[in-house]
Design a protein around this motif. Sequence first.
Motif, mmCIF file in Angstrom:
data_model
loop_
_atom_site.group_PDB
_atom_site.id
_atom_site.type_symbol
_atom_site.label_atom_id
_atom_site.label_comp_id
_atom_site.label_asym_id
_atom_site.label_seq_id
_atom_site.Cartn_x
_atom_site.Cartn_y
_atom_site.Cartn_z
ATOM 1 N N PRO A 24 0.797 -1.225 0.000
ATOM 2 C CA PRO A 24 0.000 0.000 0.000
ATOM 3 C C PRO A 24 0.835 1.283 0.000
ATOM 4 O O PRO A 24 1.977 1.288 0.459
ATOM 5 C CB PRO A 24 -0.789 -0.112 1.305
ATOM 6 C CG PRO A 24 0.095 -0.894 2.218
ATOM 7 C CD PRO A 24 0.894 -1.836 1.339
ATOM 8 N N ARG A 25 0.242 2.362 -0.493
ATOM 9 C CA ARG A 25 0.868 3.685 -0.391
ATOM 10 C C ARG A 25 1.197 4.030 1.057
ATOM 11 O O ARG A 25 2.146 4.763 1.327
ATOM 12 C CB ARG A 25 -0.111 4.746 -0.912
ATOM 13 C CG ARG A 25 -0.315 4.715 -2.402
ATOM 14 C CD ARG A 25 -1.268 5.822 -2.826
ATOM 15 N NE ARG A 25 -1.471 5.759 -4.279
ATOM 16 C CZ ARG A 25 -2.202 6.641 -4.964
ATOM 17 N NH1 ARG A 25 -2.814 7.638 -4.333
ATOM 18 N NH2 ARG A 25 -2.321 6.530 -6.274
ATOM 19 N N ASN A 26 0.380 3.489 1.968
ATOM 20 C CA ASN A 26 0.567 3.796 3.390
ATOM 21 C C ASN A 26 1.890 3.260 3.917
ATOM 22 O O ASN A 26 2.319 3.624 5.013
ATOM 23 C CB ASN A 26 -0.581 3.195 4.207
ATOM 24 C CG ASN A 26 -1.937 3.545 3.619
ATOM 25 O OD1 ASN A 26 -2.303 3.013 2.558
ATOM 26 N ND2 ASN A 26 -2.664 4.447 4.239
ATOM 27 N N ALA A 27 2.577 2.399 3.131
ATOM 28 C CA ALA A 27 3.889 1.873 3.529
ATOM 29 C C ALA A 27 5.006 2.841 3.158
ATOM 30 O O ALA A 27 6.168 2.463 3.084
ATOM 31 C CB ALA A 27 4.126 0.519 2.857
ATOM 32 N N ILE A 28 4.641 4.096 2.937
ATOM 33 C CA ILE A 28 5.577 5.097 2.390
ATOM 34 C C ILE A 28 6.890 5.187 3.151
ATOM 35 O O ILE A 28 7.944 5.412 2.542
ATOM 36 C CB ILE A 28 4.883 6.480 2.317
ATOM 37 C CG1 ILE A 28 5.782 7.494 1.630
ATOM 38 C CG2 ILE A 28 4.446 6.973 3.696
ATOM 39 C CD1 ILE A 28 5.047 8.746 1.167
ATOM 40 N N ASP A 29 6.854 4.993 4.480
ATOM 41 C CA ASP A 29 8.098 5.143 5.251
ATOM 42 C C ASP A 29 8.853 3.816 5.421
ATOM 43 O O ASP A 29 9.871 3.769 6.100
ATOM 44 C CB ASP A 29 7.820 5.797 6.613
ATOM 45 C CG ASP A 29 6.554 5.267 7.282
ATOM 46 O OD1 ASP A 29 6.128 4.145 6.923
ATOM 47 O OD2 ASP A 29 5.995 5.975 8.133
ATOM 48 N N GLY A 30 8.373 2.740 4.776
ATOM 49 C CA GLY A 30 9.000 1.423 4.968
ATOM 50 C C GLY A 30 10.433 1.328 4.479
ATOM 51 O O GLY A 30 11.175 0.447 4.913
ATOM 52 N N GLY A 64 9.021 -1.677 15.018
ATOM 53 C CA GLY A 64 8.488 -3.037 14.935
ATOM 54 C C GLY A 64 6.989 -3.106 15.149
ATOM 55 O O GLY A 64 6.472 -4.099 15.648
ATOM 56 N N SER A 65 6.259 -2.051 14.737
ATOM 57 C CA SER A 65 4.821 -1.988 15.027
ATOM 58 C C SER A 65 3.931 -2.596 13.953
ATOM 59 O O SER A 65 2.816 -2.984 14.245
ATOM 60 C CB SER A 65 4.390 -0.544 15.248
ATOM 61 O OG SER A 65 4.923 -0.059 16.444
ATOM 62 N N CYS A 66 4.367 -2.594 12.711
ATOM 63 C CA CYS A 66 3.517 -3.111 11.613
ATOM 64 C C CYS A 66 4.277 -4.113 10.756
ATOM 65 O O CYS A 66 4.234 -4.040 9.521
ATOM 66 C CB CYS A 66 3.038 -1.975 10.710
ATOM 67 S SG CYS A 66 2.351 -0.510 11.504
ATOM 68 N N PRO A 67 5.028 -5.046 11.336
ATOM 69 C CA PRO A 67 5.796 -5.964 10.494
ATOM 70 C C PRO A 67 4.904 -6.925 9.721
ATOM 71 O O PRO A 67 3.755 -7.159 10.096
ATOM 72 C CB PRO A 67 6.677 -6.717 11.496
ATOM 73 C CG PRO A 67 5.980 -6.623 12.799
ATOM 74 C CD PRO A 67 5.195 -5.342 12.772
ATOM 75 N N ILE A 68 5.451 -7.447 8.637
ATOM 76 C CA ILE A 68 4.749 -8.446 7.825
ATOM 77 C C ILE A 68 5.716 -9.576 7.499
ATOM 78 O O ILE A 68 6.934 -9.423 7.641
ATOM 79 C CB ILE A 68 4.201 -7.838 6.504
ATOM 80 C CG1 ILE A 68 5.305 -7.144 5.710
ATOM 81 C CG2 ILE A 68 3.040 -6.900 6.802
ATOM 82 C CD1 ILE A 68 4.847 -6.659 4.334
ATOM 83 N N SER A 69 5.167 -10.685 7.041
ATOM 84 C CA SER A 69 6.008 -11.813 6.655
ATOM 85 C C SER A 69 7.010 -11.369 5.590
ATOM 86 O O SER A 69 6.655 -10.676 4.641
ATOM 87 C CB SER A 69 5.148 -12.944 6.098
ATOM 88 O OG SER A 69 5.982 -13.885 5.436
ATOM 89 N N SER A 81 9.016 -3.671 6.005
ATOM 90 C CA SER A 81 8.890 -2.956 4.730
ATOM 91 C C SER A 81 7.520 -2.281 4.587
ATOM 92 O O SER A 81 7.345 -1.420 3.728
ATOM 93 C CB SER A 81 9.119 -3.914 3.559
ATOM 94 O OG SER A 81 8.116 -4.918 3.547
ATOM 95 N N ASN A 82 6.561 -2.663 5.423
ATOM 96 C CA ASN A 82 5.247 -2.012 5.370
ATOM 97 C C ASN A 82 5.221 -0.723 6.191
ATOM 98 O O ASN A 82 4.166 -0.099 6.328
ATOM 99 C CB ASN A 82 4.143 -2.977 5.853
ATOM 100 C CG ASN A 82 3.032 -3.147 4.824
ATOM 101 O OD1 ASN A 82 3.180 -2.756 3.660
ATOM 102 N ND2 ASN A 82 1.922 -3.718 5.246
ATOM 103 N N GLY A 83 6.411 -0.322 6.697
ATOM 104 C CA GLY A 83 6.506 0.944 7.428
ATOM 105 C C GLY A 83 5.487 1.021 8.542
ATOM 106 O O GLY A 83 5.355 0.096 9.336
ATOM 107 N N GLN A 84 4.752 2.144 8.577
ATOM 108 C CA GLN A 84 3.714 2.329 9.596
ATOM 109 C C GLN A 84 2.323 2.206 8.985
ATOM 110 O O GLN A 84 1.381 2.866 9.419
ATOM 111 C CB GLN A 84 3.853 3.697 10.238
ATOM 112 C CG GLN A 84 5.102 3.868 11.073
ATOM 113 C CD GLN A 84 5.126 5.240 11.710
ATOM 114 O OE1 GLN A 84 4.633 5.434 12.817
ATOM 115 N NE2 GLN A 84 5.686 6.207 11.016
#
Length: 422
Positions: A24-30, A64-69, A81-84
């Motif tokens: 997603p665009r919301n991962a902009i800071d990833g 480490g708040s929004c990690p993904i596999s 990589s999904n940032g916040q």
Amino acid sequence: MVGGLLLLSVRSACGHAALSFPRPRNAIDGGLPPWSEWAYPCDASHQRAQCRISFCEDGKNCAGSCPISAHSGVPNALNASNGQSCYWFSNGCTIGCASCDGTSNHVGHGAQRFLYHGMDARTLVEKNLTLANPWNPPAGAMRLDEATRASLSIKANCANPTTNATICDPRLRTANTQAECGSADDFYFFSPWRAPGSAPVIDACGSAGGRFAGQGIGGAGAQFQNSSLARQGDKGSQLPAMPSHVTWKAGSDVEVAWTVMANHGGGYAYRLAPADAPLTEETFRKLPLDFVGKSILRWDGDSKTELQFEGWRTSVGTLPPGSMWSKNPIPSGLWEREGPGFEPVCAESEECKRWASGFGGEQGVCRCSGYSNLGPLLPNLEIVDLVQIPRHLKAGKYVLQWRWDCEESDQVWASCADVTIG
Ligand SMILES: *[C@@H]1O[C@H](CO)[C@@H](O)[C@H](O)[C@H]1NC(C)=O
Ligand SMILES: *[C@@H]1O[C@H](CO)[C@@H](O)[C@H](O)[C@H]1NC(C)=O
Ligand SMILES: *[C@@H]1O[C@H](CO)[C@@H](O)[C@H](O)[C@H]1NC(C)=O
Ligand SMILES: *[C@@H]1O[C@H](CO)[C@@H](O)[C@H](O)[C@H]1NC(C)=O
């Protein structure tokens, strides 16, 4: 006992989730530190905060708040990589209201408490009792503690809501599922999921930190760590486009996925909007996508470790009318606050049942129940669905919206991703 007390304080944290595929665009800071420098599990180059799954209540140290596999072939491996992306949402929104207030949470994180055969979780731990079915015990076993009833506030965030709950079937509900719909016990009656799509939002692609610009950090996890690319109160609909990661054919069934951190039950939908249209709810409501086939839980991004199951989907009582929504299939197990929920779709271990009973334990002991922000679930789990791209959709650039209407809180999560129909 220490474990039990720690668990109770951890459980006051709130709900967060995001689209994990497409990105997603919301991962902009990833791609920025500290997110780019974070990985799980810890190794020689990732120590302490750089490998800790965390939940930041103050807008600090959110790496480490929004990690993904990591989809790396290594079991349990995560990256940030999904940032916040899981902090983009709308806070203080209830069904049938014209606007959110950014603040209120009538029952989510409320002070109501349930008892199991008259005992609270602390007493169960003292007696070393594990509940046979902490998720959906026999009717009457788990009851609201009458001493906490005064804390209930069953009302909408506006004076005259234009709808009552349309989701009344206990099988479609996720929390306090044994309360009769609309009764004095049904304290999630005005929550977004109870009339899917009818709660307003602050922004259709979420607001960074869940509130209006200028409101600052709020309770119930309404916070965001400012970076050079995004700041608290930014609107997701204004985020820059990302390169499209997928090209989908009109008329095909395509995979989409999300990962839950804190878990507020409810359910979700996917919609499309032409990339050059205003990214508003009004636009997204014109192109709701149907789910097709079975629901899927997938661990480590690996289809060899996935579970297909009959999901819970509905097109009745939803907005836009007839749009299809899917229930969040992960029961939170927060029975003291939410009462009976529903049974997990996978077989859970005794250790997981002990966690849900109140004992705490290692993160990862539950496979398809609980929550991932300091909870028993690892966020290597993705909730995967096939959605159908309409046959006659014109080729071009689109934005995919994932919208999660919570049941246990007055909150609506959203992620928006760039996709190509070609
Ligand atoms: C992080 O995980 C995503 C999949 O969720 C993967 O596409 C990406 O390559 C990973 N990034 C790094 C730096 O490992
Ligand atoms: C507590 O219960 C567990 C599981 O039933 C059991 O393995 C353990 O021995 C019990 N501990 C005590 C101190 O009785
Ligand atoms: C909601 O239900 C109440 C109680 O039955 C009723 O008075 C009210 O008119 C209903 N509201 C709507 C918008 O249907
Ligand atoms: C983050 O950015 C917002 C919006 O610009 C600002 O109001 C807030 O003070 C910033 N927070 C911190 C901790 O700098």
